[in-house]
Scaffold this motif. Structure first.
Motif, PDB file in Angstrom:
ATOM      1  N   ALA A 113       3.667   3.843  -4.236  1.00 27.55           N
ATOM      2  CA  ALA A 113       4.004   2.384  -4.569  1.00 27.55           C
ATOM      3  C   ALA A 113       3.782   1.500  -3.745  1.00 27.55           C
ATOM      4  N   TYR A 114       4.149   2.155  -2.512  1.00 27.60           N
ATOM      5  CA  TYR A 114       4.190   1.430  -1.141  1.00 27.60           C
ATOM      6  C   TYR A 114       2.697   0.942  -0.669  1.00 27.60           C
ATOM      7  N   GLU A 115       1.722   1.894  -0.783  1.00 30.70           N
ATOM      8  CA  GLU A 115       0.283   1.687  -0.494  1.00 30.70           C
ATOM      9  C   GLU A 115      -0.456   0.817  -1.679  1.00 30.70           C
ATOM     10  N   SER A 116       0.386   1.115  -2.644  1.00 30.18           N
ATOM     11  CA  SER A 116      -0.372  -0.034  -3.886  1.00 30.18           C
ATOM     12  C   SER A 116       0.056  -1.424  -3.338  1.00 30.18           C
ATOM     13  N   SER A 117       1.320  -1.472  -2.777  1.00 27.75           N
ATOM     14  CA  SER A 117       1.748  -3.094  -2.592  1.00 27.75           C
ATOM     15  C   SER A 117       0.639  -3.706  -1.483  1.00 27.75           C
ATOM     16  N   ARG A 118       0.221  -2.402  -0.464  1.00 23.84           N
ATOM     17  CA  ARG A 118      -0.336  -2.938   0.546  1.00 23.84           C
ATOM     18  C   ARG A 118      -1.716  -3.529   0.183  1.00 23.84           C
ATOM     19  N   GLU A 119      -2.266  -2.596  -0.844  1.00 19.96           N
ATOM     20  CA  GLU A 119      -3.510  -3.124  -1.687  1.00 19.96           C
ATOM     21  C   GLU A 119      -3.534  -4.544  -2.143  1.00 19.96           C
ATOM     22  N   LYS A 120      -2.268  -4.605  -3.006  1.00 19.58           N
ATOM     23  CA  LYS A 120      -2.136  -6.083  -3.522  1.00 19.58           C
ATOM     24  C   LYS A 120      -2.164  -7.237  -2.524  1.00 19.58           C
TER      25      LYS A 120
END
Length: 405
Positions: free
Chosen positions: A67-74
């Motif tokens: 979830a955290y790394e998905s946010s970074r990608e967003k």
């Protein structure tokens, strides 16, 4: 479609009363309000995901990490960075600027020059002053004119010294709403071999910066001004610069190997993310970006520019009211005073009517010194505000003027 009624329902705080009056929130330049989906994202993390990231093989840790790394990608996609590892989570814009300023001590010597603008927030002045005191570098200021715009001819003269190593300038002035010509300023900095950092704290709520098109070396912003939570922000840095900068803090996560004889650093972005991060709010920043994209930045800009035009027309009709800053090339901020009345007194009366504005120097004392004033009243609008709320503001100012004149 842009439906303001439905959008306002997304923000639970907007339905409350303050001092017995419906809340009119015009302090968006300080922090924006949060939609329910962002609030829910924070709650969800603590209710069903809560675990540390990057460190565990168990299921919750993996879910939290994803979830955290998905946010970074967003965030990477939002600013069009080349790589996700060029996106560094920080505590906010201030933390991001301090990270770069601290690291730049490695590249400066006595007599080198750092340029900031006369429009800067204290957070883009003080870190560079500290750096100059540490290295012997010299801080110089790009001046502004009476319209609240930077004098680019003077910028050219400062760059011509051949000593400038860093330029630090805001994308948009928090005090006046001035939109600076940063694309041109970035190009000019690079022509003399200087790096450039853009303070985007006031820009990201209103527009979508493209860091590759801009070609900036660093871009910093905060979540809490763009419908996200407080306590989390972003530093974008070009990969080559982030590789060269030393770590800002030491601890867990930012290391590759530790012995008592010495340590080596983790790869980007973890080199700059020591310790347990603000996981919940980092995830919620991704949610906030999704929310704003669902509304559409074109719709956001259109609504805010309509509010700015309407408010400017209405406020300009009040006798004795002076608006500071440019008439054009600005964002949805109006900074003003009324002759003979202290801005704090106006803000206090407006608060009694449920209208939240910011008064004072807005952490931009050099701007106020330029105009020889103690501060201003600042009304800053977001896409969830309405013209009807501006009418309430105008009525409140008229009332304050009658009471205080």
């Amino acid at each position: 479609m842009f439906d303001i009624s439905n959008i306002r329902k997304d923000f639970p705080i907007l339905s409350q009363q303050v001092n017995g009056k419906p809340l009119v929130y015009f302090d968006n330049g300080a922090t924006s309000q949060k939609p329910q989906v962002v609030i829910d994202a924070i709650s969800k993390y603590y209710e069903v995901i809560n675990a540390n990231i990057h460190r565990g093989v168990h299921t919750l840790s993996q879910i939290a990490t994803d979830a955290y790394e998905s946010s970074r990608e967003k965030i990477r996609a939002h600013i069009n960075a080349s790589h996700a590892h060029e996106v560094i989570f920080t505590s906010g814009t201030t933390g991001a600027i301090n990270l770069v300023a601290s690291g730049f001590s490695e590249f400066l010597k006595a007599g080198d020059e750092i340029l900031v603008s006369a429009l800067e927030h204290h957070s883009n002045i003080v870190p560079w002053q500290l750096l100059c005191a540490k290295t012997g570098a010299v801080l110089k200021v790009i001046p502004m004119d009476e319209n609240g715009e930077l004098i680019l001819a003077e910028y050219d003269k400062l760059l011509a010294s051949g000593k400038v190593k860093m330029v630090a300038v805001n994308h948009i002035s928090n005090a006046l709403g001035t939109v600076n010509p940063i694309a041109e300023m970035i190009n000019k900095a690079h022509e003399v071999g200087a790096a450039i950092l853009i303070d985007g704290a006031q820009a990201v709520p209103h527009m979508q910066p493209d860091v590759q098109a801009l070609d900036c070396d660093f871009y910093a912003f905060s979540a809490h001004k763009m419908c996200g939570p407080t306590g989390v922000g972003i530093l974008y840095g070009k990969e080559n610069w982030l590789q060269k900068l030393p770590p800002y803090q030491g601890g867990g996560e930012m290391i590759k190997e530790v012995t008592f004889e010495g340590s080596t650093w983790a790869d980007l972005p973890h080199k700059f993310e020591a310790g347990t991060p603000n996981i919940a709010d980092g995830i919620a920043l991704g949610t906030a970006i999704d929310y704003m994209h669902d509304i559409g930045f074109e719709n956001i800009q259109k609504q805010e520019m309509e509010l700015l035009a309407y408010a400017t027309e209405k406020l300009s009709g009040i006798e004795g009211l002076r608006i500071f800053g440019p008439k054009e090339r600005k964002t949805s901020v109006i900074s003003f005073n009324i002759d003979g009345i202290h801005p704090y007194d106006i803000g206090t009366i407006l608060d009694k009517m449920g209208v939240a504005v910011r008064t004072g120097h807005h952490c931009a004392q050099p701007v106020m010194s330029f105009f020889c004033i103690p501060g201003t009243v600042r009304a800053s609008f977001s896409f969830y505000n309405t013209k009807e709320e501006i009418d309430i503001l105008v009525a409140g100012i008229e009332k304050a003027k009658r009471m205080l004149s």
